[in-house]
Design a protein around this motif. Structure first.
Motif, PDB file in Angstrom:
ATOM      1  N   SER A 269      36.671  46.666 -94.655  1.00 51.81           N
ATOM      2  CA  SER A 269      37.982  47.424 -95.366  1.00 51.81           C
ATOM      3  C   SER A 269      37.787  47.443 -96.881  1.00 51.81           C
ATOM      4  CB  SER A 269      39.224  46.578 -95.051  1.00 51.81           C
ATOM      5  OG  SER A 269      39.266  45.240 -95.659  1.00 51.81           O
ATOM      6  N   PHE A 270      38.400  48.430 -97.369  1.00 54.34           N
ATOM      7  CA  PHE A 270      38.280  48.232 -98.859  1.00 54.34           C
ATOM      8  C   PHE A 270      39.537  49.395 -99.456  1.00 54.34           C
ATOM      9  CE2 PHE A 270      35.366  51.575 -96.654  1.00 54.34           C
ATOM     10  CZ  PHE A 270      36.226  52.826 -96.948  1.00 54.34           C
TER      11      PHE A 270
ATOM     12  N   ASP B  68      29.050  56.765 -85.645  1.00 52.20           N
ATOM     13  CA  ASP B  68      30.135  55.705 -86.268  1.00 52.20           C
ATOM     14  C   ASP B  68      29.076  54.521 -85.922  1.00 52.20           C
ATOM     15  OD1 ASP B  68      30.181  55.096 -83.365  1.00 52.20           O
ATOM     16  OD2 ASP B  68      32.177  56.093 -83.167  1.00 52.20           O
ATOM     17  N   SER B  69      29.828  53.343 -86.327  1.00 43.63           N
ATOM     18  CA  SER B  69      29.245  52.055 -86.208  1.00 43.63           C
ATOM     19  C   SER B  69      28.974  51.335 -84.874  1.00 43.63           C
ATOM     20  CB  SER B  69      29.975  51.007 -87.018  1.00 43.63           C
ATOM     21  OG  SER B  69      31.275  50.748 -86.383  1.00 43.63           O
ATOM     22  N   THR B  70      29.572  52.081 -83.687  1.00 40.43           N
ATOM     23  CA  THR B  70      29.432  51.634 -82.282  1.00 40.43           C
ATOM     24  C   THR B  70      28.479  52.229 -81.586  1.00 40.43           C
ATOM     25  OG1 THR B  70      31.109  53.201 -81.689  1.00 40.43           O
ATOM     26  CG2 THR B  70      32.037  51.066 -82.460  1.00 40.43           C
TER      27      THR B  70
ATOM     28  N   ALA C 211      34.963  52.324 -92.841  1.00 39.22           N
ATOM     29  CA  ALA C 211      35.988  51.230 -92.646  1.00 39.22           C
ATOM     30  C   ALA C 211      36.091  50.630 -91.239  1.00 39.22           C
ATOM     31  CB  ALA C 211      37.322  51.728 -93.044  1.00 39.22           C
ATOM     32  N   GLY C 212      34.972  51.336 -90.650  1.00 33.65           N
ATOM     33  CA  GLY C 212      34.792  50.719 -89.147  1.00 33.65           C
ATOM     34  C   GLY C 212      35.335  51.553 -88.094  1.00 33.65           C
ATOM     35  N   GLU C 213      36.203  52.646 -88.428  1.00 32.85           N
ATOM     36  CA  GLU C 213      36.823  53.428 -87.326  1.00 32.85           C
ATOM     37  C   GLU C 213      35.853  53.905 -86.474  1.00 32.85           C
ATOM     38  OE1 GLU C 213      40.188  55.446 -88.264  1.00 32.85           O
ATOM     39  OE2 GLU C 213      40.839  54.358 -89.987  1.00 32.85           O
ATOM     40  N   ALA C 214      36.059  54.409 -85.197  1.00 36.60           N
ATOM     41  CA  ALA C 214      35.130  55.200 -84.371  1.00 36.60           C
ATOM     42  C   ALA C 214      35.297  56.546 -84.591  1.00 36.60           C
ATOM     43  CB  ALA C 214      35.840  54.699 -82.874  1.00 36.60           C
ATOM     44  N   LEU C 215      34.485  57.404 -84.176  1.00 37.06           N
ATOM     45  CA  LEU C 215      34.870  58.958 -84.219  1.00 37.06           C
ATOM     46  C   LEU C 215      35.809  59.212 -83.560  1.00 37.06           C
ATOM     47  CD1 LEU C 215      31.060  60.036 -83.662  1.00 37.06           C
ATOM     48  CD2 LEU C 215      32.065  60.276 -85.718  1.00 37.06           C
TER      49      LEU C 215
END
Length: 678
Positions: free
Chosen positions: A24-25, A239-241, A340-344
């Protein structure tokens, strides 16, 4: 260990380890300037983030600085001492407690060391991991990775051995015509098309020099030239997943010096089958490097719809707005959410394309002088606000366009339900834009958008070379009588001219000498009431003044009423009358220079910049067209040539020297004068 020193297995393991973890930022520093900084700030604010701008000493009052919540000066005017200083950018983030950095495009956006520096400081870099940037930032290594992933590539040479001997040998094997490209580069810098073996050595030297200056690396690759292809790029997001999708394509075929001029989405050349095949290839390219965030995979496509991997840009593209307009997606918002880590938010099946969008880049350059980048002050900047039109700009009235940065001033984008509507809207908007004070490519863009080959969707990468080499908008022709008449009228009616009151019934006649592009024009103007009869040589026209203000005037000529923009600064008039932008000097009372007849003997700096190479010395005999000096300005090298045959009598330039526009660098005496002096 750099990517150059790693095995393929080590690269893949590093990519897995470096897959960016969600974080988060709250405050985002935008490590850029101009329109992209303004654009990122706008979306960041809409999402509730605080923003920090960075600026050089030359940009202290720039629009992006005023748009942010906070701003920090990061160095002197030159990009290398400010926007490209990693330590200065990181220091600014720490000082303002910014916990994320958006790099925009250009500058440090594809710098793996910068991404690693952010990570080391606990600052979220809004982009892919460092190893992906490093791998895809090298044309040589990325091409090797794409070949391994089974993605079609253009035949060429991308080996480690970089000696001139090896490059010459490999080029002969690849065949001509051939492209010489900076491995670390982009934007057409360090890139040369070579058609003959005899030209190769010189072009390798120039490409390497430009690459070192622009990217800090002289590594080159060679590729067989695909002549007159389409340049099609695919926008991807990951995304990050592990989810990766593509958001359609953009057609960027209309280019000049490998710099994109017009971009549109979707491509009128791409059908559903080709879109799917290229989209899948782009997704596979992203997955091959463990990608995360926004990226663009670029392809060349031949007339038979065979496509070849060109490069991957690990950042947001200049032309991203056309994709936003046809997908109704804010790509910067997606960048921030994924960082921020959210998925597409969409799956591939949910992506849909609506209508058509076209973008052009408004550059400070003069197409009439071989597109020479321009510097100057902005006195008028206005653009229409209407349905289907978007303008992304980073300039304002009062700004100075310097030689320190890229000459792009703004992007103008139009959207419509179909391609014809979008093109019509965009051309009309370009015609209505008012930019006074610095030469720009406005008229050239208008002619491109209204050219039959563009309207009929026939444009390839050879479009400008084929249709605009001798086009009126790229020729330094004499101004029309209408232009001279408008200029004389502005000078004549201005209070500083000191003419009698306009209520006088007696005709007023005056003769001006006006200088445009080093040429003097004699203009006679006769006024009675609001009518102006203007003559120059064998031409004449009559203007009726309807109204005029500080920067606007409306006239009637040949029964047609039309407005135009201008700015009068002392004896210098900046005028845009629809036929082009002109700088006009009133030299009526200035004695003719005795040196005018020998003006061609002076080689002057074309703008503010730095001397890269000096190729002559005093006493040298030179031929017309011979390169005297090479200077760098606005991220490009400019070769200054002798305009006449003669002998060098004075050299005032030295490698590394900072020079001002019009500064005298070399003096050449004609052969006739040299013989007389002897």
């Amino acid at each position: 260990m750099s990517t150059e020193q790693m095995t393929d297995k080590q690269i893949k393991e590093t990519q897995k380890r470096e897959l960016l973890k969600p974080s988060s930022f709250n405050k985002i520093l935008i490590a850029n300037r101009g329109e992209i900084a303004v654009r990122v700030i706008r979306t960041a604010r809409n999402l509730g983030y605080r923003t920090v701008a960075v600026y050089s000493e030359a940009d202290k009052n720039a629009p992006h600085v005023l748009a942010a919540d906070q701003a920090v000066c990061v160095g002197p005017a030159t990009g290398g001492e400010s926007y490209l200083k990693i330590d200065n950018i990181i220091s600014a983030a720490n000082k303002t407690q910014a916990d994320a950095i958006h790099p925009g495009y250009g500058f440090l956006s594809e710098n793996a060391d910068f991404a690693r520096a952010c990570e080391a400081e606990g600052i979220r870099f809004i982009g892919p991991n460092a190893s992906a940037i490093e791998l895809m930032g090298s044309k040589r290594l990325s091409k090797m990775a794409m070949l391994e992933a089974g993605i079609p590539c253009i035949p060429g040479y991308q080996g480690e051995e970089q000696s001139e001997h090896v490059l010459l040998e490999k080029a002969a094997e690849v065949g001509f015509p051939i492209m010489v490209k900076a491995s670390a580069g982009g934007g057409g810098r360090g890139m040369r098309l070579v058609t003959e073996q005899s030209e190769l050595a010189a072009q390798i030297k120039t490409a390497r020099s430009e690459a070192i200056s622009a990217f800090g690396s002289g590594e080159l690759i060679l590729e067989r030239a695909v002549l007159a292809p389409r340049h099609i790029e695919i926008q991807i997001f990951a995304d990050s997943t592990g989810n990766t999708i593509y958001l359609g394509e953009r057609d960027c075929s209309i280019q000049r010096r490998h710099q994109k001029v017009v971009e549109e989405a979707p491509s009128p050349f791409v059908d559903e089958s080709l879109r799917e095949r290229m989209g899948e290839a782009a997704v596979n390219a992203a997955k091959a490097c463990g990608y995360q965030g926004a990226g663009t995979v670029e392809f060349l496509v031949d007339q038979d719809k065979n496509f070849y991997f060109l490069e991957m840009n690990t950042r947001l593209q200049v032309e991203h707005p056309v994709t936003e307009l046809i997908t109704s997606v804010d790509l910067v918002e997606w960048q921030l959410r994924i960082a921020a880590g959210e998925a597409l938010p969409l799956s591939q099946q949910e992506v849909s394309l609506d209508g058509h969008a076209i973008e052009v880049r408004l550059y400070a350059e003069d197409p009439r002088q071989n597109f020479m980048p321009q510097t100057g002050h902005i006195f008028v900047w206005q653009y229409p606000k209407r349905d289907g039109l978007r303008v992304d700009d980073g300039i304002a009235v009062g700004d100075t366009v310097s030689a320190h940065y890229d000459p792009m001033l703004a992007k103008v984008i139009a959207h419509g339900p179909d391609r014809a509507t979008a093109a019509r809207r965009l051309a009309s908007a370009i015609e209505d834009i008012q930019l006074v004070g610095v030469n720009a490519n406005k008229r050239f863009l208008l002619n491109v958008l209204r050219h039959p080959a563009f309207i009929n969707a026939e444009a390839t990468t050879a479009f400008i070379e084929q249709h605009f080499t001798e086009h009126a908008s790229t020729q330094n022709t004499a101004p029309a009588i209408s232009t001279l008449a408008r200029a004389a009228m502005i000078y004549f009616q201005h209070p500083s001219f000191g003419q009698p009151s306009w209520s006088s019934a007696a005709p007023q006649v005056y003769r001006f000498t006006l200088k445009i592009n080093e040429h003097a024009y004699s203009v006679q103007i006769q006024k009675q009431e609001d009518s102006y009869l203007v003559k120059s040589e064998a031409q004449e026209t009559e203007l009726t003044l309807v109204s005029h203000g500080a920067n606007q005037a409306v006239v009637v000529e040949e029964g047609i009423r039309q407005g135009f923009s201008y700015a009068l600064q002392n004896k210098t008039l900046f005028l845009d009358d629809g036929s082009g932008h002109y700088r006009i000097d009133d030299i009526t009372h200035i004695p003719a220079s005795v040196s005018e007849q020998n003006a061609s003997g002076e080689i002057n700096a074309v703008m503010d910049g730095v001397i890269v190479d000096v190729l002559v010395k005093e006493g040298d005999a030179v031929e017309a067209g011979q390169v005297m000096v090479v200077m760098e300005a606005m991220k490009m090298e400019h070769q200054l040539q002798a305009l006449s045959t003669g002998r060098v009598t004075e050299v005032r330039a030295a490698i590394g020297q900072q020079v001002k526009s019009k500064q005298q660098l070399v003096t050449i005496s004609s052969n006739e004068k040299a013989q007389n002096d002897a």
